[in-house]
Design a protein around this motif. Structure first.
Motif, PDB file in Angstrom:
ATOM      1  N   ASN A 170       1.782   1.821  -7.374  1.00 45.48           N
ATOM      2  CA  ASN A 170       3.175   1.555  -7.722  1.00 45.48           C
ATOM      3  C   ASN A 170       3.587   0.199  -7.157  1.00 45.48           C
ATOM      4  O   ASN A 170       2.842  -0.433  -6.407  1.00 45.48           O
ATOM      5  N   ILE A 171       4.777  -0.251  -7.509  1.00 46.22           N
ATOM      6  CA  ILE A 171       5.154  -1.613  -7.144  1.00 46.22           C
ATOM      7  C   ILE A 171       5.269  -1.800  -5.637  1.00 46.22           C
ATOM      8  O   ILE A 171       4.962  -2.876  -5.103  1.00 46.22           O
ATOM      9  N   ALA A 172       5.714  -0.769  -4.921  1.00 47.19           N
ATOM     10  CA  ALA A 172       5.837  -0.883  -3.466  1.00 47.19           C
ATOM     11  C   ALA A 172       4.466  -1.034  -2.818  1.00 47.19           C
ATOM     12  O   ALA A 172       4.263  -1.906  -1.950  1.00 47.19           O
ATOM     13  N   GLU A 173       3.510  -0.204  -3.213  1.00 43.80           N
ATOM     14  CA  GLU A 173       2.155  -0.304  -2.678  1.00 43.80           C
ATOM     15  C   GLU A 173       1.567  -1.678  -2.969  1.00 43.80           C
ATOM     16  O   GLU A 173       0.902  -2.288  -2.118  1.00 43.80           O
ATOM     17  N   SER A 174       1.830  -2.200  -4.169  1.00 47.26           N
ATOM     18  CA  SER A 174       1.338  -3.517  -4.543  1.00 47.26           C
ATOM     19  C   SER A 174       1.925  -4.604  -3.651  1.00 47.26           C
ATOM     20  O   SER A 174       1.218  -5.493  -3.173  1.00 47.26           O
ATOM     21  N   ILE A 175       3.228  -4.548  -3.394  1.00 45.01           N
ATOM     22  CA  ILE A 175       3.885  -5.548  -2.547  1.00 45.01           C
ATOM     23  C   ILE A 175       3.268  -5.557  -1.147  1.00 45.01           C
ATOM     24  O   ILE A 175       2.868  -6.604  -0.622  1.00 45.01           O
ATOM     25  N   PHE A 176       3.171  -4.382  -0.525  1.00 45.80           N
ATOM     26  CA  PHE A 176       2.663  -4.328   0.842  1.00 45.80           C
ATOM     27  C   PHE A 176       1.187  -4.727   0.911  1.00 45.80           C
ATOM     28  O   PHE A 176       0.749  -5.352   1.880  1.00 45.80           O
ATOM     29  N   GLY A 177       0.421  -4.388  -0.128  1.00 41.36           N
ATOM     30  CA  GLY A 177      -0.976  -4.800  -0.163  1.00 41.36           C
ATOM     31  C   GLY A 177      -1.117  -6.307  -0.263  1.00 41.36           C
ATOM     32  O   GLY A 177      -1.942  -6.920   0.435  1.00 41.36           O
ATOM     33  N   ILE A 203      10.570   2.216  -4.105  1.00 41.19           N
ATOM     34  CA  ILE A 203      10.382   1.326  -2.959  1.00 41.19           C
ATOM     35  C   ILE A 203      10.907   1.963  -1.679  1.00 41.19           C
ATOM     36  O   ILE A 203      10.230   1.963  -0.646  1.00 41.19           O
ATOM     37  N   GLY A 204      12.117   2.525  -1.732  1.00 44.98           N
ATOM     38  CA  GLY A 204      12.702   3.135  -0.544  1.00 44.98           C
ATOM     39  C   GLY A 204      11.897   4.308  -0.028  1.00 44.98           C
ATOM     40  O   GLY A 204      11.691   4.465   1.186  1.00 44.98           O
ATOM     41  N   ARG A 205      11.410   5.151  -0.932  1.00 47.84           N
ATOM     42  CA  ARG A 205      10.600   6.306  -0.513  1.00 47.84           C
ATOM     43  C   ARG A 205       9.277   5.846   0.092  1.00 47.84           C
ATOM     44  O   ARG A 205       8.815   6.406   1.100  1.00 47.84           O
ATOM     45  N   TYR A 206       8.662   4.849  -0.529  1.00 53.78           N
ATOM     46  CA  TYR A 206       7.373   4.360  -0.026  1.00 53.78           C
ATOM     47  C   TYR A 206       7.528   3.776   1.374  1.00 53.78           C
ATOM     48  O   TYR A 206       6.691   4.019   2.255  1.00 53.78           O
ATOM     49  N   ILE A 207       8.598   3.011   1.605  1.00 57.71           N
ATOM     50  CA  ILE A 207       8.859   2.446   2.931  1.00 57.71           C
ATOM     51  C   ILE A 207       8.916   3.554   3.968  1.00 57.71           C
ATOM     52  O   ILE A 207       8.319   3.460   5.052  1.00 57.71           O
ATOM     53  N   ARG A 208       9.620   4.632   3.655  1.00 54.87           N
ATOM     54  CA  ARG A 208       9.768   5.732   4.607  1.00 54.87           C
ATOM     55  C   ARG A 208       8.473   6.537   4.747  1.00 54.87           C
ATOM     56  O   ARG A 208       8.127   6.981   5.838  1.00 54.87           O
TER      57      ARG A 208
END
Length: 368
Positions: A170-177, A203-208
């Motif tokens: 997902n986009i959050a995983e991609s950003i952090f990677g 994004i918010g759920r992935y951060i948490r």
């Protein structure tokens, strides 16, 4: 339905899922650009360029997830049409996936949608169903699906649940990677504007889930119910005026909007969004869209807060789509004049901030 018909239906759905999964494997990830701003010493700005997807926008990810979700729930049937309520980019992406699996696609949208987006929907084989009263977009979509015997995709309800927020590219995983080897690998802030609310929820759920200290700032359009709903904690807030920033801003607080994962919200006046759009376009040497301008204004505000507090770190936001889709709207002086939108007074303030001056923009902020 007898067992042979059931197996045939399952076989078609299996093949449709396989085609969409194969398309994802063929697709590269989107680029993460570092925006060089020497005046912001210790604060690094990054832009994830979602305009490079095959359908040209962030909504490509959402459309893929929505189709997989609907197929695996048995909602899409062979030969039956898919209907979506969309002002453009989601419809473009859904038309792409509908054509891929061989089903008709209809986009229900305001008559004022930009000609470029209408042409993009038609390019991928979709049909446009226009309405004059934007408040009827949900009801008209459901009614059209019932008349045609099809499936109303309903991105505004299902966006937050169709995407696997724990990972799965997902986009959050991609950003952090992609940030892993940067000087400040864990962003201090991620800034995102809400359309359905699904991306901000992911994004918010992935951060948490990953227990990152990153904070999520959501930058809302001027004509939208999201900011008031967040500020007042009232999910029944309404906005009677249609958003002028395509793809974001909603007349109601959508079911996919999850306020509990948001740390901060800001309402960006439309003229400020379009000023930020023009400043960023000049900086990177190509046009971006209006929602990207909203994101960039929100990013500048986050950077301004960090600078004032003496903080260092990184901030990430998104390029949602290309500005080429808005040549006759946001980049047209006549279109702006007709709507009494003047970005010119705000351009010097944003440029001055990027050169090292304090930021002065007429935005409203609210903390969770």
């Amino acid at each position: 339905m007898d067992i042979s018909q059931s197996l045939s239906s399952r076989g078609w759905a299996d093949e449709a899922v396989a085609q969409i999964e194969a398309d994802q494997r063929r697709s590269a990830d989107t680029h993460l650009w570092k925006l060089e701003v020497p005046a912001l010493s210790g604060i690094d700005l990054y832009l994830k360029d979602e305009s490079t997807h095959p359908t040209g926008s962030l909504k490509h990810r959402l459309a893929r997830s929505l189709f997989l979700y609907a197929l695996c729930n048995g909602h899409i049937r062979e030969g039956a049409p898919v209907i979506e309520a969309s002002s453009g980019s989601t419809a473009v992406s859904e038309a792409y996936f509908a054509r891929m699996i061989g089903v008709p696609f209809y986009a229900v949208m305001p008559r004022t949608t930009s000609p470029e987006k209408i042409a993009a929907i038609e390019h991928f084989g979709g049909a446009s169903h226009f309405i004059d009263d934007g408040r009827r977009i949900y009801a008209e979509s459901a009614e059209l699906a019932a008349r045609l015997g099809g499936h109303f995709m309903d991105q505004f309800t299902y966006a937050e649940r169709a995407t696997d927020w724990r990972g799965n590219n997902n986009i959050a995983e991609s950003i952090f990677g992609q940030m892993r080897d940067e000087h400040h690998p864990i962003p201090a802030w991620i800034v995102m504007s809400p359309g359905t609310g699904g991306t901000t929820a992911t994004i918010g759920r992935y951060i948490r889930y990953k227990r990152h200290p990153t904070r999520l700032s959501v930058a809302d359009a001027e004509r939208s119910a999201f900011f008031d709903g967040y500020a007042t904690k009232n999910p029944d807030c309404r906005c009677e005026q249609p958003s002028r920033i395509e793809g974001i801003g909603r007349p109601r607080v959508e079911p996919s909007f999850v306020p509990g994962v948001i740390d901060h919200m800001v309402r960006i006046p439309d003229a400020v969004s379009l000023a930020a759009m023009r400043v960023l376009s000049k900086r990177i040497g190509r046009r971006v869209g209006g929602s990207t301008g909203t994101n960039f204004a929100g990013m500048c505000l986050a950077a301004s807060r960090m600078a004032a507090a003496g903080e260092s770190g990184s901030i990430v936001t998104l390029i949602c789509d290309s500005g080429e889709r808005y040549a006759n709207t946001y980049y047209s002086d006549d279109w702006l004049a007709e709507r009494q939108l003047d970005p010119a007074p705000h351009i010097p303030a944003i440029e001055a901030f990027l050169a090292g001056a304090p930021l002065d923009l007429p935005c409203r902020e609210c903390w969770g």
